[in-house]
Design a protein around this motif. Structure first.
Motif, PDB file in Angstrom:
ATOM      1  N   THR A  38     -22.116  18.980  11.237  1.00 24.69           N
ATOM      2  CA  THR A  38     -23.480  19.285  10.799  1.00 24.69           C
ATOM      3  C   THR A  38     -24.291  19.747  11.997  1.00 24.69           C
ATOM      4  O   THR A  38     -24.069  19.297  13.119  1.00 24.69           O
ATOM      5  N   HIS A  44     -22.315  23.870   9.558  1.00 22.48           N
ATOM      6  CA  HIS A  44     -21.505  22.651   9.692  1.00 22.48           C
ATOM      7  C   HIS A  44     -20.929  22.614  11.112  1.00 22.48           C
ATOM      8  O   HIS A  44     -19.722  22.746  11.305  1.00 22.48           O
ATOM      9  N   THR A  48     -28.019  19.961   6.409  1.00 19.37           N
ATOM     10  CA  THR A  48     -26.575  20.153   6.282  1.00 19.37           C
ATOM     11  C   THR A  48     -25.882  18.789   6.264  1.00 19.37           C
ATOM     12  O   THR A  48     -26.029  18.004   7.193  1.00 19.37           O
ATOM     13  N   THR A  49     -25.167  18.546   5.196  1.00 22.37           N
ATOM     14  CA  THR A  49     -24.505  17.249   5.053  1.00 22.37           C
ATOM     15  C   THR A  49     -23.334  17.144   6.032  1.00 22.37           C
ATOM     16  O   THR A  49     -22.508  18.053   6.091  1.00 22.37           O
TER      17      THR A  49
END
Ligand code: HEC
Length: 365
Positions: free
Chosen positions: A279, A241, A299-300
């Motif tokens: 992200t 992240h 990755t959100t």
């Protein structure tokens, strides 16, 4: 939705518990309108597996488009250097293994994969929004005067008595041959349909899409936020992240060739901005039960997601909305062979108060 018990019995060492659920989806065989096919070949119903995928917010995607190719490439190089597990169909031996191209409307230029959990789309001008407004709703426009459609579907629909009964009522202008079956088939597979959406409407849509702002972070000066931020970095959450990027020159690029020349200048651009999406734009494997299709998930971005409860009344997270809270989302990272396993082991060592600070931080960004 089935209950799931992780290896820690859904319990932290201090006794606090959490619940985990995951979706198991089946679609009855007789619910399929058209015979099941993959790549043009019939497939048996027994081979079918269903996975849910929910959409995530489209705000901020214009800013992600403005990240330069060089910086995106550098992120892959850095992760490769540190021995990260990377999807070999996306990145292999120091270079991209696949790109996004559009040879139908464009010239086949290669764009780096950026969007969707599956990294299936390149520039936002041909990304999920620009495509979805056409291929989910079948709204035609001047550069796409055809439906998102297979010949098999058109065939079944053309033979369907219910469709035949209403077809000319809905589409009187398509009474071409008077043979209703032929007219339905020709209509569904036509590439010369009237444009449902005008060019001006499509341009307005993309101005909005590119420009939809990201809510600012809340309470960033509070002690709890600062503590959560520190822990987030210390636990290694920030390696995937990635908190911040600086955008590049942000030249408008359109694999469709629609936003070129004077039209390109109608879209808003965001060059040289410091942005905070959280992200790395790269896929990882969290190895959760009934995982996302292929097992690889981008990755959100965490920005803005904390306002979901306020905006929608629900705070579901993860690709299929299985997590109902941030704690659940975090604990779904914890499988033994998950790429995020180490950070979850660290998370489990935190005190209750520290865990709360991490959650507050995530809800606030
Ligand atoms: C190895 C990479 C990686 C690490 C390390 C990692 N994450 Fe994630 N994170 C992901 C991926 C990939 C997803 C999307 C997973 C999905 O939806 O299936 C995700 C999703 C999330 C979500 C849900 C986002 C949403 O709104 O849907 C939260 C919250 C989250 N991570 C928090 C954390 C925290 C906190 C840590 C550290 C304890 C962490 N992550 C460590 C890769 C990682």
């Amino acid at each position: 939705w089935l209950p799931y018990t992780d290896e820690w019995g859904n319990k932290f060492d201090d006794g606090e518990t959490y619940d985990l659920i995951y979706p198991e989806v089946t679609i009855p065989e007789d619910a399929f309108y058209v015979p099941l096919q993959a790549k043009g070949k019939d497939i048996p119903y027994s081979d079918l597996r269903v996975r849910l995928e929910s959409t995530i917010g489209i705000y901020g995607t214009g800013l992600l488009d403005a990240i330069s190719d060089e910086d995106l490439r550098a992120q892959y190089q850095t992760e490769e250097k540190h021995g990260a597990n990377l999807n070999p169909t996306v990145w292999k031996d120091g270079d991209f293994a696949r790109y996004y191209t559009n040879t139908k409307q464009g010239d086949g230029t290669k764009y780096l994969p950026r969007y969707t959990y599956g990294l299936t789309r390149g520039s936002i001008q041909d990304g999920p929004g620009a495509n979805a407004i056409w291929n989910i709703t079948n709204v035609t426009r001047s550069d796409r005067r055809y439906h998102y459609m297979t010949p098999a579907y058109a065939q079944v629909a053309s033979e369907d008595p219910e469709v035949q009964a209403k077809f000319y009522t809905y589409y009187p202008e398509w009474r071409k041959s008077g043979d209703v079956k032929k007219d339905i088939y020709d209509y569904l597979t036509s590439s010369e349909l009237p444009a449902d959406m005008t060019d001006e409407e499509y341009i307005d849509f993309m101005v909005w899409h590119r420009g939809l702002a990201v809510p600012s972070a809340r309470d960033a000066d509070s002690k709890e936020f600062q503590q959560g931020k520190k822990l987030f970095e210390e636990m290694g959450c920030a390696t995937c992240h990635r908190p911040t990027w600086t955008t590049g020159d942000d030249q408008i690029r359109d694999p469709n060739n629609f936003f070129v020349g004077a039209r390109a200048s109608l879209l808003p651009r965001y060059p040289h901005q410091k942005i905070w999406p959280y992200t790395d734009m790269i896929q990882h494997q969290l190895q959760m039960k009934n995982n996302i299709r292929t097992g690889w998930c981008r990755t959100t971005p965490l920005w803005g997601r904390g306002l979901s409860m306020k905006a929608t009344g629900a705070s579901d997270r993860l690709h299929d909305c299985r997590a109902r809270t941030v704690i659940e989302a975090i604990m779904w990272h914890g499988a033994k062979n998950s790429d995020a396993r180490q950070s979850i082991e660290k998370f489990r060592k935190l005190s209750k108060e520290e865990r709360k600070a991490v959650v507050t931080f995530i809800e606030s960004i």
